[in-house]
Design a protein around this motif. Sequence first.
Motif, PDB file in Angstrom:
ATOM      1  N   ARG B  40       0.863  -1.194   0.000  1.00 17.88           N
ATOM      2  CA  ARG B  40       0.000   0.000   0.000  1.00 17.88           C
ATOM      3  C   ARG B  40       0.887   1.227   0.000  1.00 17.88           C
ATOM      4  NH1 ARG B  40      -2.960   2.147   5.395  1.00 17.88           N
ATOM      5  NH2 ARG B  40      -3.954   3.973   4.532  1.00 17.88           N
ATOM      6  N   ILE B  41       0.662   2.113  -0.951  1.00 14.60           N
ATOM      7  CA  ILE B  41       1.477   3.326  -1.047  1.00 14.60           C
ATOM      8  C   ILE B  41       0.856   4.381  -0.137  1.00 14.60           C
ATOM      9  CG2 ILE B  41       2.260   5.166  -2.565  1.00 14.60           C
ATOM     10  CD1 ILE B  41       2.215   3.078  -4.815  1.00 14.60           C
ATOM     11  N   VAL B  42       1.656   4.919   0.758  1.00 12.50           N
ATOM     12  CA  VAL B  42       1.120   5.836   1.768  1.00 12.50           C
ATOM     13  C   VAL B  42       1.535   7.280   1.583  1.00 12.50           C
ATOM     14  CG1 VAL B  42       0.752   4.133   3.563  1.00 12.50           C
ATOM     15  CG2 VAL B  42       2.993   5.164   3.338  1.00 12.50           C
ATOM     16  N   ASP B  43       2.310   7.577   0.557  1.00  6.98           N
ATOM     17  CA  ASP B  43       2.581   8.989   0.312  1.00  6.98           C
ATOM     18  C   ASP B  43       1.551   9.533  -0.670  1.00  6.98           C
ATOM     19  OD1 ASP B  43       3.267   7.949  -2.106  1.00  6.98           O
ATOM     20  OD2 ASP B  43       5.400   8.303  -1.919  1.00  6.98           O
ATOM     21  N   ASN B  44       1.602  10.837  -0.944  1.00  7.48           N
ATOM     22  CA  ASN B  44       0.585  11.441  -1.807  1.00  7.48           C
ATOM     23  C   ASN B  44       1.070  11.631  -3.236  1.00  7.48           C
ATOM     24  OD1 ASN B  44       2.425  13.422  -1.278  1.00  7.48           O
ATOM     25  ND2 ASN B  44       0.943  15.019  -0.811  1.00  7.48           N
ATOM     26  N   GLU B  53      -6.954   4.161  -6.787  1.00  6.43           N
ATOM     27  CA  GLU B  53      -8.273   4.353  -7.405  1.00  6.43           C
ATOM     28  C   GLU B  53      -8.664   3.195  -8.280  1.00  6.43           C
ATOM     29  OE1 GLU B  53      -9.456   8.168  -9.338  1.00  6.43           O
ATOM     30  OE2 GLU B  53      -7.951   8.987  -7.968  1.00  6.43           O
ATOM     31  N   ILE B  54      -7.676   2.736  -9.094  1.00  4.98           N
ATOM     32  CA  ILE B  54      -7.963   1.615  -9.984  1.00  4.98           C
ATOM     33  C   ILE B  54      -8.271   0.361  -9.169  1.00  4.98           C
ATOM     34  CG2 ILE B  54      -6.955   0.073 -11.697  1.00  4.98           C
ATOM     35  CD1 ILE B  54      -5.369   2.491 -12.699  1.00  4.98           C
ATOM     36  N   GLY B  55      -7.522   0.204  -8.091  1.00  3.39           N
ATOM     37  CA  GLY B  55      -7.709  -0.995  -7.290  1.00  3.39           C
ATOM     38  C   GLY B  55      -6.682  -2.054  -7.560  1.00  3.39           C
ATOM     39  N   LYS B  56      -5.588  -1.658  -8.266  1.00 10.55           N
ATOM     40  CA  LYS B  56      -4.504  -2.614  -8.499  1.00 10.55           C
ATOM     41  C   LYS B  56      -3.329  -2.201  -7.632  1.00 10.55           C
ATOM     42  CE  LYS B  56      -5.099  -4.864 -12.868  1.00 10.55           C
ATOM     43  NZ  LYS B  56      -4.520  -5.185 -14.178  1.00 10.55           N
ATOM     44  N   PRO B  57      -3.115  -2.910  -6.551  1.00 17.03           N
ATOM     45  CA  PRO B  57      -2.051  -2.506  -5.637  1.00 17.03           C
ATOM     46  C   PRO B  57      -0.670  -2.771  -6.236  1.00 17.03           C
ATOM     47  CG  PRO B  57      -3.001  -4.575  -4.928  1.00 17.03           C
ATOM     48  CD  PRO B  57      -3.803  -4.122  -6.098  1.00 17.03           C
ATOM     49  N   VAL B  80       4.034  -0.529 -10.370  1.00 15.49           N
ATOM     50  CA  VAL B  80       2.840   0.273 -10.121  1.00 15.49           C
ATOM     51  C   VAL B  80       2.313   0.733 -11.461  1.00 15.49           C
ATOM     52  CG1 VAL B  80       1.874   2.118  -8.738  1.00 15.49           C
ATOM     53  CG2 VAL B  80       4.118   1.236  -8.175  1.00 15.49           C
ATOM     54  N   LYS B  81       1.100   0.335 -11.816  1.00 15.85           N
ATOM     55  CA  LYS B  81       0.459   0.768 -13.058  1.00 15.85           C
ATOM     56  C   LYS B  81       1.361   0.504 -14.266  1.00 15.85           C
ATOM     57  CE  LYS B  81      -2.366   4.006 -13.706  1.00 15.85           C
ATOM     58  NZ  LYS B  81      -2.840   5.363 -14.020  1.00 15.85           N
ATOM     59  N   GLY B  82       2.023  -0.612 -14.286  1.00 16.12           N
ATOM     60  CA  GLY B  82       2.873  -0.978 -15.418  1.00 16.12           C
ATOM     61  C   GLY B  82       4.273  -0.406 -15.345  1.00 16.12           C
ATOM     62  N   GLU B  83       4.558   0.404 -14.347  1.00 18.48           N
ATOM     63  CA  GLU B  83       5.910   0.985 -14.235  1.00 18.48           C
ATOM     64  C   GLU B  83       6.658   0.326 -13.089  1.00 18.48           C
ATOM     65  OE1 GLU B  83       3.967   5.325 -14.898  1.00 18.48           O
ATOM     66  OE2 GLU B  83       5.887   5.241 -13.851  1.00 18.48           O
ATOM     67  N   MET B  84       8.002   0.361 -13.231  1.00 22.66           N
ATOM     68  CA  MET B  84       8.831  -0.160 -12.137  1.00 22.66           C
ATOM     69  C   MET B  84       9.340   1.012 -11.314  1.00 22.66           C
ATOM     70  SD  MET B  84      10.993  -3.358 -13.541  1.00 22.66           S
ATOM     71  CE  MET B  84      11.875  -2.553 -14.852  1.00 22.66           C
ATOM     72  N   LYS B  85       9.103   0.960 -10.041  1.00 21.25           N
ATOM     73  CA  LYS B  85       9.539   2.033  -9.148  1.00 21.25           C
ATOM     74  C   LYS B  85      10.234   1.446  -7.936  1.00 21.25           C
ATOM     75  CE  LYS B  85       7.521   5.621 -11.172  1.00 21.25           C
ATOM     76  NZ  LYS B  85       8.389   6.555 -11.893  1.00 21.25           N
ATOM     77  N   ARG B  86      11.143   2.255  -7.386  1.00 20.99           N
ATOM     78  CA  ARG B  86      11.772   1.822  -6.132  1.00 20.99           C
ATOM     79  C   ARG B  86      10.965   2.394  -4.969  1.00 20.99           C
ATOM     80  NH1 ARG B  86      16.839   2.323  -9.087  1.00 20.99           N
ATOM     81  NH2 ARG B  86      17.045   0.189  -9.877  1.00 20.99           N
ATOM     82  N   ALA B  87      11.006   1.685  -3.881  1.00 16.25           N
ATOM     83  CA  ALA B  87      10.236   2.125  -2.712  1.00 16.25           C
ATOM     84  C   ALA B  87      10.902   1.630  -1.452  1.00 16.25           C
ATOM     85  CB  ALA B  87       8.799   1.599  -2.786  1.00 16.25           C
TER      86      ALA B  87
END
Lengths: 154, 148
Positions: B40-44, B53-57, B80-87
């Motif tokens: 779950r992403i907790v930043d804005n 919103e989409i519902g794809k975590p 996330v949404k087809g992109e690769m991100k670091r977290a």
Amino acid sequence: MRIELCSYSGYKIYPGHGRRLVKADGRTFNFLSHKCERSHMMKRNPRNINWTVLYRRKHKKGQTEEVTKKKTRRTQKFQRAITGATLNDILAKRNQKPEVRKAQREQAIRAYKEKVKVKEAQKKATKPAPVKQAKQPKTAKQPMAKAPRVGGKR
Amino acid sequence: MALTIKSVNMMMPVVQRFGPACCFSTSQTLQEIRLLARMRIVDNSAIGKAAAEIGKPPRVIHVYNDKRVGFLGDKVLVTVKGEMKRAYIVGLRQKQKPNVPRMDTNNIVLVDDNGNPLGNRITVPIPSALRRKGGDITKILSLATKFV
């Protein structure tokens, strides 16, 4: 270190004890023990669970030593003017000193007595006068009545 | 033959069945952050809101760790949404060490390649145990509003 309170039971949590849970909406809960945590998870209301502080507070257990403030309703005395006398008059009358009151009373009695005297005097003055007047015309009338009858009607 | 209560019970045992219908034991779920774990992403950040919103975590595809199991403060690679991100992992459902709070959700904060967070603010409580970690985490902690 802070001594927390258990969110469920209300007991003190000393450092090193208990667990903390953060829910998805950001609310934080401190639990003293697994028992408290599980009760919370089972959605048991602590107000219905006998050993919790919330229950004891709700059912007022063990509070006999504390003095509960009793709210007594007191009727307030209120000074008010009446149609006959204004507030100042009432207060003046009430605050009169006893000597003044006595003097007033005596004055009133004197006045009454005088009045009575005057009345009586008046009565005396008027009473014999009508009596005398009544007699005089009577005596005067009788001889006068006889006199004209001599040569009278017949 | 005199039948005592005890012997009666022994002659007619009552079979009680609790637990799963299957005849093997299962351990409790470990709730570890591994490959394909949902977070779950907790930043804005914009991407985070869109994904919610989409519902794809976002799902973990790599954990920058020896054991490939993510813990509090570990860096992960996420789709996330087809992109690769670091977290960075910022909250776990797993049972934690003492004095570390447990969350109801596995929380992450998105970070770009340089280590700068993508969002501006974090409204969810962050465990103060992260203060010791240092590095990019300090940038994330500067966004946090509430510590637990």
